[in-house]
Design an enzyme around this catalytic site. Structure first.
Site, PDB file in Angstrom:
ATOM      1  N   GLY A  12       0.737 -27.231 -16.010  1.00 45.39           N
ATOM      2  CA  GLY A  12       1.548 -27.923 -15.014  1.00 45.39           C
ATOM      3  C   GLY A  12       3.042 -27.825 -15.211  1.00 45.39           C
ATOM      4  O   GLY A  12       3.782 -28.647 -14.670  1.00 45.39           O
ATOM      5  N   SER A  13       3.519 -26.828 -15.930  1.00 43.92           N
ATOM      6  CA  SER A  13       4.968 -26.725 -16.133  1.00 43.92           C
ATOM      7  C   SER A  13       5.695 -26.456 -14.814  1.00 43.92           C
ATOM      8  O   SER A  13       6.756 -27.034 -14.560  1.00 43.92           O
ATOM      9  CB  SER A  13       5.309 -25.664 -17.179  1.00 43.92           C
ATOM     10  N   ASN A  14       5.132 -25.609 -13.961  1.00 38.00           N
ATOM     11  CA  ASN A  14       5.747 -25.387 -12.648  1.00 38.00           C
ATOM     12  C   ASN A  14       5.651 -26.637 -11.786  1.00 38.00           C
ATOM     13  O   ASN A  14       6.592 -26.973 -11.063  1.00 38.00           O
ATOM     14  CB  ASN A  14       5.103 -24.196 -11.936  1.00 38.00           C
ATOM     15  N   ILE A  88      -8.590 -19.848  -2.133  1.00 38.48           N
ATOM     16  CA  ILE A  88      -8.489 -20.925  -1.147  1.00 38.48           C
ATOM     17  C   ILE A  88      -9.525 -20.678  -0.043  1.00 38.48           C
ATOM     18  O   ILE A  88      -9.560 -19.592   0.542  1.00 38.48           O
ATOM     19  CB  ILE A  88      -7.064 -21.005  -0.563  1.00 38.48           C
ATOM     20  N   ASN A 102       1.889 -19.598  -2.653  1.00 35.07           N
ATOM     21  CA  ASN A 102       1.541 -19.336  -4.037  1.00 35.07           C
ATOM     22  C   ASN A 102       2.705 -18.618  -4.710  1.00 35.07           C
ATOM     23  O   ASN A 102       3.480 -17.931  -4.051  1.00 35.07           O
ATOM     24  CB  ASN A 102       0.285 -18.455  -4.101  1.00 35.07           C
ATOM     25  N   HIS A 104       3.238 -15.827  -7.751  1.00 36.71           N
ATOM     26  CA  HIS A 104       2.518 -14.855  -8.568  1.00 36.71           C
ATOM     27  C   HIS A 104       3.492 -14.272  -9.582  1.00 36.71           C
ATOM     28  O   HIS A 104       4.628 -13.942  -9.230  1.00 36.71           O
ATOM     29  CB  HIS A 104       1.937 -13.749  -7.679  1.00 36.71           C
TER      30      HIS A 104
END
Length: 187
Positions: A12-14, A88, A102, A104
């Site tokens: 979860g850093s982003n 998804i 998203n 990437h």
């Protein structure tokens, strides 16, 4: 106020970077974080940051409208995939056309597709002696990493770089650009 919901599977850093970026924004807020892993570190980050977080399983994601209904209930304006690895489902894409994005960790179309994520991408970049890599922010469609590209940023790859140092360069691009692109899309 515009509502963002983040889907994350890992540390979860982003997600934390996005939450922190919009914390003081009067027009955009992170309404919730959803995860498909009960033990995901992103849940700890959400608890610390005071952001609602919800776990869902594969059945509720792929075989029902449960997650779509939750997103609608949160008045979601943009769904952000931040380290979320499941494909998804079509019902979600149909419910949120051009509202799922998203990030990437490569310059698509290179190093995209099923199974190409995280360390695997950086290792492939190194093994192929690429001189540059970067990030791609794109809309999500029914195929892995094939949605329309919104934004790309590049970084140099030096012969001395290994997969870890490439990853660090890419993470810096993610942290710098992902929140700004989200803000621009919602403005």
């Amino acid at each position: 106020m515009k509502q963002i919901v983040i889907l994350a599977s890992g540390s979860g850093s982003n997600a934390e970077n996005i939450i922190t970026y919009f914390r003081e924004n009067p027009e955009i807020e992170v309404a919730a974080v959803l995860t498909n892993k009960r033990e995901a570190k992103v849940l700890e980050r959400c608890d610390r940051l005071g952001v609602p977080a919800f776990y869902f399983n594969r059945t509720s994601f792929t075989k029902s409208d449960a997650v779509v209904q939750l997103l609608k209930g949160l008045s979601t304006d943009l769904v952000i995939l931040a380290g979320f690895l499941w494909k998804i489902p079509e019902n979600m894409i149909a419910a949120f056309p051009n509202k799922i994005i998203n990030i990437h960790p490569a310059l698509l179309p290179k190093y995209g597709g099923k199974g190409m994520y995280g360390e695997k991408v950086h290792q492939a970049v190194k093994e192929n002696s690429e001189t540059e890599t970067g990030i791609t922010i794109h809309y999500v469609n029914e195929h892995y990493d094939e949605g329309a590209i919104i934004f790309q940023a590049k970084t140099q790859v030096n012969p001395s770089d290994d997969a870890d140092s490439i990853a660090e360069k890419v993470h810096q691009l993610e942290y710098e650009h992902f929140p700004k692109v989200i803000k621009k899309l919602l403005s």
